[in-house]
Design a protein around this motif. Structure first.
Motif, PDB file in Angstrom:
ATOM      1  N   THR A 140       0.673  -1.471   0.448  1.00  0.00           N
ATOM      2  CA  THR A 140       0.441   0.132   0.220  1.00  0.00           C
ATOM      3  C   THR A 140       0.915   0.740   0.224  1.00  0.00           C
ATOM      4  O   THR A 140       0.705   1.496  -0.650  1.00  0.00           O
ATOM      5  CB  THR A 140      -1.142  -0.182   1.399  1.00  0.00           C
ATOM      6  OG1 THR A 140      -1.903  -1.475   1.185  1.00  0.00           O
ATOM      7  CG2 THR A 140      -1.856   0.361   1.024  1.00  0.00           C
ATOM      8  N   ILE A 141       2.191   0.981   0.808  1.00  0.00           N
ATOM      9  CA  ILE A 141       2.146   2.334   0.779  1.00  0.00           C
ATOM     10  C   ILE A 141       3.602   2.390  -0.624  1.00  0.00           C
ATOM     11  O   ILE A 141       3.598   3.792  -0.930  1.00  0.00           O
ATOM     12  CB  ILE A 141       3.981   2.179   2.226  1.00  0.00           C
ATOM     13  CG1 ILE A 141       2.582   2.067   3.058  1.00  0.00           C
ATOM     14  CG2 ILE A 141       4.731   4.100   2.479  1.00  0.00           C
ATOM     15  CD1 ILE A 141       2.344   2.697   3.697  1.00  0.00           C
ATOM     16  N   GLY A 142       3.298   1.343  -1.270  1.00  0.00           N
ATOM     17  CA  GLY A 142       4.707   1.490  -2.489  1.00  0.00           C
ATOM     18  C   GLY A 142       3.899   1.928  -3.071  1.00  0.00           C
ATOM     19  O   GLY A 142       4.361   3.085  -3.911  1.00  0.00           O
ATOM     20  N   LYS A 143       2.601   1.533  -3.253  1.00  0.00           N
ATOM     21  CA  LYS A 143       1.883   2.638  -4.452  1.00  0.00           C
ATOM     22  C   LYS A 143       1.465   3.776  -4.465  1.00  0.00           C
ATOM     23  O   LYS A 143       1.622   4.532  -4.886  1.00  0.00           O
ATOM     24  CB  LYS A 143       0.262   1.524  -4.364  1.00  0.00           C
ATOM     25  CG  LYS A 143      -0.036   0.319  -5.941  1.00  0.00           C
ATOM     26  CD  LYS A 143      -1.144   0.347  -5.520  1.00  0.00           C
ATOM     27  CE  LYS A 143      -2.019   0.933  -5.960  1.00  0.00           C
ATOM     28  NZ  LYS A 143      -3.347   0.378  -5.230  1.00  0.00           N
ATOM     29  N   PHE A 144       1.305   4.119  -2.965  1.00  0.00           N
ATOM     30  CA  PHE A 144       0.991   5.679  -2.589  1.00  0.00           C
ATOM     31  C   PHE A 144       2.853   6.923  -2.814  1.00  0.00           C
ATOM     32  O   PHE A 144       1.972   7.387  -3.366  1.00  0.00           O
ATOM     33  CB  PHE A 144       0.537   5.743  -1.166  1.00  0.00           C
ATOM     34  CG  PHE A 144       0.864   6.660  -0.719  1.00  0.00           C
ATOM     35  CD1 PHE A 144       2.245   7.662   0.397  1.00  0.00           C
ATOM     36  CD2 PHE A 144      -0.701   8.113  -1.603  1.00  0.00           C
ATOM     37  CE1 PHE A 144       1.627   9.089   0.706  1.00  0.00           C
ATOM     38  CE2 PHE A 144      -0.485   9.517  -0.341  1.00  0.00           C
ATOM     39  CZ  PHE A 144       0.528   9.624   0.224  1.00  0.00           C
ATOM     40  N   ILE A 145       3.738   5.779  -2.507  1.00  0.00           N
ATOM     41  CA  ILE A 145       5.078   6.448  -3.075  1.00  0.00           C
ATOM     42  C   ILE A 145       5.065   7.031  -3.813  1.00  0.00           C
ATOM     43  O   ILE A 145       5.157   7.437  -4.749  1.00  0.00           O
ATOM     44  CB  ILE A 145       5.815   5.532  -1.980  1.00  0.00           C
ATOM     45  CG1 ILE A 145       6.434   5.619  -0.513  1.00  0.00           C
ATOM     46  CG2 ILE A 145       7.406   6.467  -2.897  1.00  0.00           C
ATOM     47  CD1 ILE A 145       7.328   4.573  -0.074  1.00  0.00           C
ATOM     48  N   GLY A 146       4.658   5.824  -5.253  1.00  0.00           N
ATOM     49  CA  GLY A 146       4.612   5.736  -6.811  1.00  0.00           C
ATOM     50  C   GLY A 146       3.850   6.994  -6.913  1.00  0.00           C
ATOM     51  O   GLY A 146       3.923   7.003  -7.951  1.00  0.00           O
ATOM     52  N   PHE A 147       2.420   6.913  -6.470  1.00  0.00           N
ATOM     53  CA  PHE A 147       2.091   7.837  -7.287  1.00  0.00           C
ATOM     54  C   PHE A 147       2.008   9.080  -6.345  1.00  0.00           C
ATOM     55  O   PHE A 147       2.331  10.492  -7.667  1.00  0.00           O
ATOM     56  CB  PHE A 147       0.737   7.883  -6.533  1.00  0.00           C
ATOM     57  CG  PHE A 147      -1.041   9.061  -6.185  1.00  0.00           C
ATOM     58  CD1 PHE A 147      -0.524   9.501  -5.528  1.00  0.00           C
ATOM     59  CD2 PHE A 147      -1.711   8.684  -7.418  1.00  0.00           C
ATOM     60  CE1 PHE A 147      -1.971  10.964  -5.454  1.00  0.00           C
ATOM     61  CE2 PHE A 147      -2.088  10.286  -7.733  1.00  0.00           C
ATOM     62  CZ  PHE A 147      -2.147  11.167  -5.929  1.00  0.00           C
ATOM     63  N   VAL A 148       2.982   9.650  -5.738  1.00  0.00           N
ATOM     64  CA  VAL A 148       2.821  10.738  -4.903  1.00  0.00           C
ATOM     65  C   VAL A 148       4.614  11.378  -5.878  1.00  0.00           C
ATOM     66  O   VAL A 148       4.676  12.798  -6.328  1.00  0.00           O
ATOM     67  CB  VAL A 148       3.749  11.009  -3.413  1.00  0.00           C
ATOM     68  CG1 VAL A 148       4.008  12.060  -3.526  1.00  0.00           C
ATOM     69  CG2 VAL A 148       2.109  11.087  -2.754  1.00  0.00           C
TER      70      VAL A 148
ATOM     71  N   ALA B 163       4.547  10.034  -9.102  1.00  0.00           N
ATOM     72  CA  ALA B 163       3.808  10.221 -10.799  1.00  0.00           C
ATOM     73  C   ALA B 163       3.968  11.594  -9.981  1.00  0.00           C
ATOM     74  O   ALA B 163       4.178  12.846 -11.085  1.00  0.00           O
ATOM     75  CB  ALA B 163       3.373   9.407 -10.133  1.00  0.00           C
ATOM     76  N   VAL B 164       3.029  12.170  -9.721  1.00  0.00           N
ATOM     77  CA  VAL B 164       3.163  13.522  -9.351  1.00  0.00           C
ATOM     78  C   VAL B 164       4.030  14.659  -8.898  1.00  0.00           C
ATOM     79  O   VAL B 164       3.919  16.103 -10.164  1.00  0.00           O
ATOM     80  CB  VAL B 164       1.818  14.328  -8.435  1.00  0.00           C
ATOM     81  CG1 VAL B 164       2.074  15.154  -7.509  1.00  0.00           C
ATOM     82  CG2 VAL B 164       0.891  12.969  -8.029  1.00  0.00           C
ATOM     83  N   LEU B 165       4.700  14.091  -8.324  1.00  0.00           N
ATOM     84  CA  LEU B 165       5.995  15.447  -8.475  1.00  0.00           C
ATOM     85  C   LEU B 165       7.066  15.291  -9.693  1.00  0.00           C
ATOM     86  O   LEU B 165       7.466  16.809 -10.302  1.00  0.00           O
ATOM     87  CB  LEU B 165       7.211  14.876  -6.992  1.00  0.00           C
ATOM     88  CG  LEU B 165       6.083  14.960  -5.781  1.00  0.00           C
ATOM     89  CD1 LEU B 165       7.614  14.571  -4.652  1.00  0.00           C
ATOM     90  CD2 LEU B 165       5.763  16.609  -5.540  1.00  0.00           C
TER      91      LEU B 165
ATOM     92  N   LEU C 110       5.689  14.944 -12.570  1.00  0.00           N
ATOM     93  CA  LEU C 110       5.346  14.812 -13.452  1.00  0.00           C
ATOM     94  C   LEU C 110       5.293  17.087 -13.259  1.00  0.00           C
ATOM     95  O   LEU C 110       5.053  17.315 -14.132  1.00  0.00           O
ATOM     96  CB  LEU C 110       3.433  14.851 -13.674  1.00  0.00           C
ATOM     97  CG  LEU C 110       2.400  15.199 -15.163  1.00  0.00           C
ATOM     98  CD1 LEU C 110       3.262  14.745 -15.970  1.00  0.00           C
ATOM     99  CD2 LEU C 110       0.953  14.596 -14.759  1.00  0.00           C
ATOM    100  N   ALA C 111       4.978  17.599 -11.651  1.00  0.00           N
ATOM    101  CA  ALA C 111       5.036  18.570 -11.873  1.00  0.00           C
ATOM    102  C   ALA C 111       6.251  19.939 -12.455  1.00  0.00           C
ATOM    103  O   ALA C 111       5.876  20.366 -12.826  1.00  0.00           O
ATOM    104  CB  ALA C 111       4.689  19.101 -10.296  1.00  0.00           C
TER     105      ALA C 111
END
Lengths: 470, 322
Positions: B7-15, B17-19, B21-22
């Motif tokens: 779960t944490i890994g998925k979240f880290i991946g999400f963040v 990706a956001v950073l 892309l930003a």
């Protein structure tokens, strides 16, 4: 360090990774180390003070657990409040600022003692749980004020390997943090200069501008403070810890009584639990109720600042509450007779009146003296229609229509989203139900806007939150 | 535990990706604002820095590199200095409005073994935030679309660039509509050397010329911690590159000295004690009369530039022969 800074973000990223990837049993020590490291930048005096408060209140809880003694409770509880008073006096006498966050963590520790004394919770044996509870870094500087019965059990649960990860909580926390930063940078910081122009040179402006400034300041303060609370709550959520809400759309209140249940909720809960109710609340007759209200609001004013004008602010609010209390039966009868309670437009009239009264009180909060507050109040009470002719609020926003309209637009966005957040689950689920790529894109755009806003004016960037001065 | 890590890994991946892309978004906005359209600010004075930097990069070493503000641009006869020293000269001095930080960083980025750098900053290097703050408006209009020049900006100053982008975009649009006089191509040659003939002084009555009036006092001068930190670091960097750094005094209108003029000659000792870069000139040797100056307290006319060049060459040769 400010929680809007590159240094803090790096610190939190590292902390987050350690928190989630190290064994659960290391979490209390990790949280304590992280919180103390976070607070080290406040300086040696502030750091020592925090340690003293932790040790004092830990000892107090320990002694109360051995023997429930009113004397012991009062000694340790009053000791903390006297410490806070001493810091305030020191500030008044020498100008030395209060150590950042002291007003908050002293109340956190004092609230713990009350909870132990009243047997709401068991005293916390483990120093490695107690110390991080008081020094919990997401909320250390500006709250929400920690509640022992809420936070301590979560710290214990965080250690357990059976802790089930709540995926949604991580994302809620992430969006909450971004939203808090957005409000701080796009609303609070945009309003601060305009408010400052008027409050710092009130003599140059008419009563209409004073009124405008009072309204703007109420919004600025709400945005600034709720921003910090949102960021603190968001950070804690990413650590699977839920902090209590600190604001619940206060400007939707239809009475001042209701407003104080929606504004700075953690402080008002603390005042109720630790002062108002122990003093008897409203159970000992009208005279005692009036006295208790005055004491509580007096304390609230003193807690917020050192100048007399903060105390005036507090007592002004007490007076408004009392007037509201005394006139409520009469007003309720009229509302009932006219069938107003069912009318939606009337609720908005009441909200407008509450916002007006609340803003008028806040003049004393923001002004640098009682005289300054009175001057602006007199100006407002003597507004003439012709003042509308010279009213040009755009001059307060870089003399730019675009800047003024943008700021007003941001206020609109702020209130709209805050209102939608009363149905936060729905809003959050809407976001989470969009495709992952869309969520990433939306979040990236938000981050880009935040980066530009944060970098926009570094010489005047206000990364300090208003409530971190208290 | 495995479930939590996933779960944490998925979240880290999400963040992440956001950073990411930003970051790409910010880079895209930056590139667009800076590069489209090109050469908008080409007529401006500060855009000459592009030519100077290009000259620095193509000049074979060892080179004699001059650093400073417009006192260096207006105070040196480069050809004459080359003759006197036998070294190819690159005059990187242009404009105090670009800031000592940025101009110094340009030189740092292209420093080679054997190079000699003469630091002739105007006297505000002592206490102003000259080496910590980027004067982002002039720097960006000076660099224009030459993105490679942005790499010399210290990382800690990049937020200032990002923060200024919206204003820069507006400024660019406005300037494109109403460009100023082409100072760049009329006053300077392709190497960024000043061509402007300055036969006479325009300073006829300093005390009553408000446009010239700019007194400086060095009494009780205290070097700012930022200046000390930056210059020490610059010096260490130059030593690693086996290049040499020397301090020299800028030319300055004697009438504009405020307080005790003797304080100027205390500066070399103060600098050497706290920073350690050899100060090869005596500041009072560069306090010039009005007839050698041009239109400001720091600008020489042709005669003043020649005299300054001779004195500078003498100071340098003395220092090198020691």
């Amino acid at each position: 360090m400010s929680i809007i800074s590159g240094r803090f973000l790096l610190f939190f990223i590292l902390f987050f990774l350690l928190w989630h990837f190290l064994p659960g049993k290391s979490r209390p020590a990790l949280l304590l180390a992280g919180s103390l490291l976070f607070y080290l930048s406040a300086g040696p005096f502030a750091f020592s003070l925090l340690l003293c408060v932790i040790l004092w209140s830990y000892l107090g809880g320990h002694l109360l657990a051995k023997k429930k003694s009113r004397g012991t409770y009062l000694l340790f509880f009053a000791g903390l409040l006297l410490l806070l008073l001493a810091l305030k006096i020191r500030n008044m006498a020498t100008g030395a600022p209060l150590p950042v966050g002291a007003s908050f963590y002293i109340l956190t520790a004092a609230g713990y003692l009350t909870a132990v004394y009243r047997q709401k919770i068991e005293y916390e044996k483990g120093f490695l749980y107690y110390a991080p509870f008081v020094s919990f870094f997401p909320s250390l500087l500006s709250g929400p004020i920690g509640q022992a019965d809420v936070l301590l059990p979560q710290l214990h649960r965080a250690v357990g390997t059976e802790a089930v990860p709540e995926e949604d909580l991580l994302y809620r926390g992430f969006y909450r943090f971004l939203w808090g930063m957005f409000i701080k940078l796009f609303v609070a910081n945009r309003l601060a200069p305009a408010v400052g122009y008027i409050f710092d040179a009130a003599g140059y402006y008419s009563g209409l501008y004073h009124l405008f400034a009072a309204f703007l300041f109420s919004v600025q303060l709400y945005a600034d403070f709720s921003a910090y609370s949102d960021m603190a709550i968001g950070l804690a959520m990413m650590l699977h810890i839920r902090l209590p809400e600190n604001f619940r759309n206060p400007f939707l209140s239809v009475s001042l009584k209701e407003l104080w249940t929606r504004w700075h909720i953690s402080l008002n809960r603390w005042l109720a639990d630790n002062l108002y109710i122990p003093l008897g609340g409203n159970r000992l007759g009208e005279t005692r109720t009036v006295c208790n209200l005055l004491i509580v609001f007096f304390f609230s004013g003193l807690w917020h600042g050192e100048g007399v004008h903060f105390i005036v602010w507090g007592l002004y609010n007490a007076l408004l509450m009392l007037i509201g209390m005394w006139t409520e039966p009469f007003r309720a009868a009229i509302r009932k007779k006219c069938g107003l309670d069912t009318k939606a437009w009337y609720r908005w009239v009441r909200r407008g009146i509450v916002f007006f009264l609340f803003s008028m009180a806040f003049i004393f909060f923001r002004a640098d003296s009682v005289a300054g507050g009175l001057f602006m109040t007199r100006g407002i009470l003597s507004i003439r229609p012709q003042e509308l002719i010279g009213f040009y609020p755009q001059q307060l926003f870089d003399k730019s229509n675009a800047s003024f309209l943008f700021s007003m637009g941001m206020i609109g966005v702020f209130f709209a989203v805050q209102y939608l957040r009363s149905r936060e689950d729905l809003l959050f689920q809407k976001i989470r139900n969009t495709p992952r790529a869309a969520q990433i894109l939306f979040s990236a755009v938000l981050v880009i806007l935040l980066v530009f806003a944060a970098c926009a004016d570094l010489t005047t960037l206000n990364t300090q939150f208003i409530y971190s001065k208290f | 535990m495995r479930a939590e890590k996933k779960t944490i890994g998925k979240f880290i991946g999400f963040v992440a990706a956001v950073l990411l892309l930003a970051l790409l978004g910010i880079a895209a906005v930056f590139t667009y604002v800076v590069c489209v359209p090109k050469d908008v600010f080409s007529p401006t004075y500060q855009s000459v820095i592009q030519d100077k930097y290009a000259a620095l990069q193509r000049t074979e070493g060892p080179r004699l590199i001059l650093l400073g503000g417009s006192s260096m641009a207006y105070g040196i006869d480069e050809a004459y200095l080359e003759e006197l020293t036998g070294l190819p000269v690159v005059n990187m001095g242009l404009y105090g409005g670009l800031g000592d930080l940025f101009q110094s960083q340009l030189v740092r980025s292209d420093l080679h073994e054997g190079d000699i750098v003469l630091l002739g900053y105007e006297y505000n290097w002592i206490d102003a935030p000259s080496f910590s703050k980027l004067l982002v408006d002039t720097v960006m209009s000076g660099i224009d679309h030459h993105i490679d020049m942005y790499r010399v900006i210290p990382f800690r100053n990049l937020p200032e660039v990002i923060g200024y982008l919206p204003s820069y975009y507006a400024e660019k649009k406005e300037y494109a509509k109403h460009p100023g006089e082409d100072v760049h191509h009329t006053l300077f040659d392709a190497d960024g050397r000043l061509l402007q003939a300055r036969p006479a002084s325009r300073i006829t009555d300093y005390a009553n010329q408000p446009e010239v009036h700019n007194p400086v006092s060095l009494e009780g001068a205290v070097l700012s911690p930022e200046s000390i930190r930056y210059l020490k670091d610059f010096h260490a960097f130059a030593q690693k590159k086996k290049a040499q750094l020397f301090f020299t005094a800028p030319p300055f209108l004697a009438e504009a000295v405020e307080g005790d003029a003797a304080a100027f000659d205390l500066l070399p000792q103060l600098e050497e004690e706290q920073i350690g870069i050899p100060y090869i000139s005596t500041p009072s040797d560069y306090l010039f009369p009005a007839e050698w100056m041009y239109d400001t307290v720091y600008h020489c006319n042709d005669e003043g530039a020649q005299i300054r060049t001779e004195r500078l060459a003498e100071d340098l040769m003395n220092a090198l022969n020691q």
